[in-house]
Design a protein around this motif. Sequence first.
Motif, PDB file in Angstrom:
ATOM      1  N   THR A  37      14.049 -28.290  -8.122  1.00  0.00           N
ATOM      2  CA  THR A  37      15.293 -28.756  -7.510  1.00  0.00           C
ATOM      3  C   THR A  37      15.645 -27.897  -6.310  1.00  0.00           C
ATOM      4  O   THR A  37      15.137 -26.774  -6.155  1.00  0.00           O
ATOM      5  CB  THR A  37      16.467 -28.697  -8.503  1.00  0.00           C
ATOM      6  N   PHE A  38      16.521 -28.431  -5.477  1.00  0.00           N
ATOM      7  CA  PHE A  38      17.008 -27.664  -4.340  1.00  0.00           C
ATOM      8  C   PHE A  38      17.691 -26.392  -4.812  1.00  0.00           C
ATOM      9  O   PHE A  38      17.444 -25.302  -4.287  1.00  0.00           O
ATOM     10  CB  PHE A  38      17.978 -28.510  -3.518  1.00  0.00           C
ATOM     11  N   GLU A  39      18.554 -26.510  -5.814  1.00  0.00           N
ATOM     12  CA  GLU A  39      19.314 -25.350  -6.284  1.00  0.00           C
ATOM     13  C   GLU A  39      18.406 -24.257  -6.816  1.00  0.00           C
ATOM     14  O   GLU A  39      18.620 -23.069  -6.547  1.00  0.00           O
ATOM     15  CB  GLU A  39      20.319 -25.779  -7.356  1.00  0.00           C
ATOM     16  N   SER A  40      17.384 -24.623  -7.573  1.00  0.00           N
ATOM     17  CA  SER A  40      16.498 -23.589  -8.127  1.00  0.00           C
ATOM     18  C   SER A  40      15.687 -22.916  -7.031  1.00  0.00           C
ATOM     19  O   SER A  40      15.403 -21.705  -7.105  1.00  0.00           O
ATOM     20  CB  SER A  40      15.567 -24.188  -9.181  1.00  0.00           C
TER      21      SER A  40
ATOM     22  N   VAL B 109      14.108 -26.260   4.959  1.00  0.00           N
ATOM     23  CA  VAL B 109      15.080 -27.302   4.624  1.00  0.00           C
ATOM     24  C   VAL B 109      15.474 -28.032   5.905  1.00  0.00           C
ATOM     25  O   VAL B 109      15.119 -27.627   7.008  1.00  0.00           O
ATOM     26  CB  VAL B 109      16.348 -26.704   3.966  1.00  0.00           C
ATOM     27  N   SER B 110      16.248 -29.107   5.758  1.00  0.00           N
ATOM     28  CA  SER B 110      16.813 -29.765   6.940  1.00  0.00           C
ATOM     29  C   SER B 110      18.011 -28.953   7.430  1.00  0.00           C
ATOM     30  O   SER B 110      18.667 -28.255   6.650  1.00  0.00           O
ATOM     31  CB  SER B 110      17.255 -31.184   6.602  1.00  0.00           C
TER      32      SER B 110
ATOM     33  N   LEU C 213      26.006 -28.666   4.269  1.00  0.00           N
ATOM     34  CA  LEU C 213      26.117 -29.271   2.950  1.00  0.00           C
ATOM     35  C   LEU C 213      26.053 -28.265   1.808  1.00  0.00           C
ATOM     36  O   LEU C 213      26.739 -28.423   0.801  1.00  0.00           O
ATOM     37  CB  LEU C 213      24.997 -30.300   2.760  1.00  0.00           C
ATOM     38  N   PHE C 214      25.230 -27.244   1.964  1.00  0.00           N
ATOM     39  CA  PHE C 214      24.954 -26.360   0.841  1.00  0.00           C
ATOM     40  C   PHE C 214      25.077 -24.873   1.204  1.00  0.00           C
ATOM     41  O   PHE C 214      24.127 -24.102   1.046  1.00  0.00           O
ATOM     42  CB  PHE C 214      23.538 -26.629   0.296  1.00  0.00           C
TER      43      PHE C 214
ATOM     44  N   PRO D 256      26.172 -18.218  -1.455  1.00  0.00           N
ATOM     45  CA  PRO D 256      26.160 -16.762  -1.296  1.00  0.00           C
ATOM     46  C   PRO D 256      24.740 -16.225  -1.389  1.00  0.00           C
ATOM     47  O   PRO D 256      23.918 -16.731  -2.153  1.00  0.00           O
ATOM     48  CB  PRO D 256      27.026 -16.268  -2.458  1.00  0.00           C
ATOM     49  N   GLY D 257      24.444 -15.232  -0.563  1.00  0.00           N
ATOM     50  CA  GLY D 257      23.146 -14.567  -0.634  1.00  0.00           C
ATOM     51  C   GLY D 257      22.072 -15.176   0.238  1.00  0.00           C
ATOM     52  O   GLY D 257      20.939 -14.678   0.256  1.00  0.00           O
ATOM     53  N   ILE D 258      22.372 -16.272   0.963  1.00  0.00           N
ATOM     54  CA  ILE D 258      21.355 -16.903   1.808  1.00  0.00           C
ATOM     55  C   ILE D 258      21.929 -17.210   3.182  1.00  0.00           C
ATOM     56  O   ILE D 258      23.147 -17.251   3.377  1.00  0.00           O
ATOM     57  CB  ILE D 258      20.807 -18.201   1.183  1.00  0.00           C
ATOM     58  N   ARG D 259      21.032 -17.431   4.139  1.00  0.00           N
ATOM     59  CA  ARG D 259      21.393 -17.892   5.482  1.00  0.00           C
ATOM     60  C   ARG D 259      20.390 -18.964   5.904  1.00  0.00           C
ATOM     61  O   ARG D 259      19.212 -18.924   5.526  1.00  0.00           O
ATOM     62  CB  ARG D 259      21.349 -16.730   6.496  1.00  0.00           C
ATOM     63  N   TYR D 260      20.861 -19.902   6.702  1.00  0.00           N
ATOM     64  CA  TYR D 260      20.000 -20.937   7.271  1.00  0.00           C
ATOM     65  C   TYR D 260      19.809 -20.652   8.754  1.00  0.00           C
ATOM     66  O   TYR D 260      20.781 -20.515   9.496  1.00  0.00           O
ATOM     67  CB  TYR D 260      20.628 -22.318   7.105  1.00  0.00           C
ATOM     68  N   VAL D 261      18.564 -20.571   9.176  1.00  0.00           N
ATOM     69  CA  VAL D 261      18.243 -20.257  10.570  1.00  0.00           C
ATOM     70  C   VAL D 261      17.327 -21.358  11.101  1.00  0.00           C
ATOM     71  O   VAL D 261      16.341 -21.732  10.449  1.00  0.00           O
ATOM     72  CB  VAL D 261      17.543 -18.888  10.687  1.00  0.00           C
ATOM     73  N   ASP D 262      17.643 -21.885  12.285  1.00  0.00           N
ATOM     74  CA  ASP D 262      16.825 -22.945  12.883  1.00  0.00           C
ATOM     75  C   ASP D 262      15.398 -22.458  13.133  1.00  0.00           C
ATOM     76  O   ASP D 262      15.187 -21.301  13.502  1.00  0.00           O
ATOM     77  CB  ASP D 262      17.431 -23.403  14.207  1.00  0.00           C
ATOM     78  N   VAL D 263      14.434 -23.371  12.951  1.00  0.00           N
ATOM     79  CA  VAL D 263      13.024 -23.069  13.233  1.00  0.00           C
ATOM     80  C   VAL D 263      12.630 -23.898  14.449  1.00  0.00           C
ATOM     81  O   VAL D 263      12.574 -25.132  14.383  1.00  0.00           O
ATOM     82  CB  VAL D 263      12.127 -23.401  12.033  1.00  0.00           C
TER      83      VAL D 263
END
Length: 322
Positions: free
Chosen positions: A232-235, A249-250, A256-257, A260-267
């Motif tokens: 799953t996405f959450e796991s 990820v998109s 959307l999601f 805590p503890g994560i960051r999303y960085v464009d590729v």
Amino acid sequence: MDHSGVSDPSVHQLRLFLMLAEELHFGRAAQRLYISQPAFSRQIKRLEEQLGLTLVQRSTRRVQITMAGENLLPRIRALVEAADALRQAASEHARSVTGRVVLGSYITALPVVTELVAVLRRRHPALNVALREVDFVEQVGALTDGSVDAVLCYGPVPPGIQALRLATEPQAVCLPDSHPLATRTAVSLAELADLPVVGLAASVHREWRKFWAADPRPDGTPVAYTDDAATTFESSVSAVSRGHGIRFVSVACRELFPRPGIRYVDVIDAPPCTALLAWSAERRDAPGVVALRRAAADMAVSMSDSPDSHWWHTARGSARWS
């Protein structure tokens, strides 16, 4: 008269002419159809140009239908009646779609899922629309075993599964917020080369797993995976937050999601990902699946008019989906 480049008359224009023939007065005819008199007059003039005929003799005192207009009246009336009958038949057919259709999605509470279900229920009130959350593993198996009729997901899909392309988005990488790259606004695949990707369960479609790991990388280098077997996405993002690896990820996930503890960085050099409505080829022509496909196709057209809106998140333009 040369008719090259001139479009055919619309049913709306023909309907206006029928009203004018009945009222013999531009103002009264326009009022009955709830449009302004200037707009009404322009449409009649445009109809005459398209047909290459004068249909109406105008004067300050009276309106008279010409001989040409009188001769065409029966045909125009028949066309308008046929259009009305077509619309009525389509409406009756839509309402005749019955039974149950099950739509799967990672998160069934997403606005786009809610909107799609609302459109289906509005178009097909006798159709029972149900939702089911499906994970990375279930999304294909649920289609093939018939427990869902279609899924909203990201590609790619395996053989035997058909799909309607809905939208494309750039990719981002999900990183632990303690990683030095997490402070960046964008990174390249080369900069991520030494970071393992969170492993997905072996039962997840192989091409799907490889796409969402950018495996192999552009230079042909194979990707290293963690020992996780996320389904799953959450796991998978939970594994990222624990420092196990990274996850592609998109970019919509940033909104959307947030976690805590994560960051999303464009590729910057990852291929775009594609949002899909997918279904089993064997179920393609089932009435509920046809209804889903048509509603989703209309939604995709609507969303193409809002390029600044993420497919999964926004409900903008929903009024046009009916």
